[in-house]
Scaffold this motif. Structure first.
Motif, short mmCIF file in Angstrom:
data_model
loop_
_atom_site.label_atom_id
_atom_site.label_comp_id
_atom_site.label_asym_id
_atom_site.label_seq_id
_atom_site.Cartn_x
_atom_site.Cartn_y
_atom_site.Cartn_z
N ARG A 16 210.10 88.00 -5.60
CA ARG A 16 209.87 87.03 -4.54
C ARG A 16 209.63 85.65 -5.15
N ASP A 104 220.62 80.00 11.18
CA ASP A 104 219.97 81.31 10.97
C ASP A 104 220.71 82.13 9.92
N HIS A 108 219.06 83.40 6.42
CA HIS A 108 219.04 84.84 6.11
C HIS A 108 219.73 85.13 4.79
N GLU A 109 220.91 84.54 4.60
CA GLU A 109 221.69 84.83 3.39
C GLU A 109 221.02 84.26 2.14
N VAL A 112 216.46 84.95 2.46
CA VAL A 112 216.00 86.34 2.58
C VAL A 112 216.77 87.27 1.65
N ASP A 113 218.10 87.34 1.82
CA ASP A 113 218.89 88.30 1.05
C ASP A 113 218.94 87.98 -0.44
N HIS A 116 214.72 86.42 -1.67
CA HIS A 116 213.54 87.21 -1.29
C HIS A 116 212.31 86.32 -1.15
N LEU A 142 212.05 82.77 12.05
CA LEU A 142 212.72 83.68 11.13
C LEU A 142 211.73 84.29 10.15
N LYS A 144 208.62 85.06 10.74
CA LYS A 144 207.91 86.15 11.40
C LYS A 144 208.76 87.41 11.44
N ARG A 145 210.08 87.22 11.55
CA ARG A 145 210.98 88.38 11.63
C ARG A 145 211.20 89.01 10.26
N PHE A 146 211.30 88.16 9.22
CA PHE A 146 211.69 88.68 7.91
C PHE A 146 210.58 88.65 6.87
N GLY A 147 209.39 88.24 7.27
CA GLY A 147 208.25 88.37 6.37
C GLY A 147 208.04 87.25 5.37
#
Length: 313
Positions: A16, A104, A108-109, A112-113, A116, A142, A144-147
């Motif tokens: 992370r 978004d 995400h890409e 998140v992906d 991390h 986002l 809240k959704r993905f931490g």
């Protein structure tokens, strides 16, 4: 500090991290506050800090021909953020495809992906994604959704002035390099290679180093300035610098010419930098060479008085 071009070669086992995103042109006092927060948060969490920037400037891709004057090259930007403790300097090539990516999907890409991300730190006015549709609120949702946590930092202001790259460019364009330095937290720097001039300065007793700058460099308004001439491993020399067309001799080409004080060296072919401290006067057309020379002597005396190091005392 690691320097990445894109995200295709992430180290194996990447965990992370804390990310801050922006162009960061200038790495001014507002940027510094943002980066310091990201670095501090990464230290609290025990993870690396990653700064994401873009090349070329997004505006040049979205609106070709609108590239703003560049306050710092990528190399200089990397040096400055390294000094602030950033662990990874990541340059994402900004293409038409990236510009079309929905906000978004980009978050995400990339965040998140690939990275991390544990936390994202951006300015409160940060926007991203296709048509700049993404903002801090979207990142929070986002997260809240993905931490991951999102922090939207307040802009840095002083005496009613909000520090931004746009404001600093306006100061430089007006020749107010002192105000630019106040917002940057250091003098504005212009970098380039010393090239041959027409030799007129040497004939007049004021040999100059002529700076060839990059296409989008933020060159101050025409005038004469007190500058630090920086070359080699950071050696700083006092200089009086002329920016303009040299109207006394009916010049047409706009040039940046540095008369370096108290040295007799040929800097031809060297990569150097000029740190602009103060503006001495406007560019003027003189009635005679004698009048010009008298003013140049005054300029040199003023520049010498203005440029003081702590060690000079």
């Amino acid at each position: 500090m690691q320097r990445w071009r894109g995200l295709d070669h992430l180290p194996g086992g990447w965990g992370r991290c804390v990310v801050t995103i922006g162009v960061f042109d200038g790495v001014h006092r507002g940027h510094q506050a943002l980066i310091n927060r990201a670095v501090g948060l990464a230290e609290e969490k025990g993870v690396p800090s990653v700064l994401i920037t873009f090349d070329p400037h997004p505006s040049e891709v979205v609106r070709p021909g609108s590239h703003p004057a560049q306050l710092t090259s990528l190399r200089r930007r990397a040096e400055l953020v390294e000094g602030l403790g950033v662990d990874v300097f990541c340059v994402i090539p900004f293409t038409a495809e990236v510009a079309r990516t929905p906000a978004d999907e980009f978050a995400h890409e990339v965040l998140v992906d690939r990275l991390h991300v544990a936390a994202v730190v951006v300015g409160e006015n940060f926007t991203f994604g296709h048509k700049a549709a993404g903002n801090v609120e979207l990142l929070r949702a986002l997260g809240k959704r993905f931490g991951f946590v999102t922090e939207g930092a307040d802009l840095v202001t002083d005496d009613g002035v909000t520090y931004s790259s746009t404001y600093i460019r306006a100061c430089i364009d007006a020749g107010d390099v002192a105000a630019a330095a106040q917002a940057l937290g250091r003098p504005h720097r212009l970098e380039g290679i010393v090239v041959r001039g027409d030799g007129r300065g040497k004939e007049l007793g004021f040999p100059t180093a002529n700076l060839s700058t990059t296409r989008f460099a933020a060159v101050p308004a025409d005038g004469v300035y007190a500058c630090w001439f920086v070359h080699g491993s950071g050696r700083r020399l006092k200089a009086a610098v002329s920016v303009g067309t040299n109207p006394t001799f009916s010049g047409r080409e706009r040039r940046v010419e540095a008369f370096v004080l108290d040295v007799d060296e040929d800097f031809y072919g060297q990569r150097v930098a000029l740190d602009f401290v103060d503006r001495l006067r406007d560019m003027e057309k003189f009635d005679s060479v004698e009048s010009l020379l008298a003013q140049m002597h005054r300029d040199v005396d003023t520049a010498r008085d203005l440029l003081t190091d702590p060690g000079d005392a």
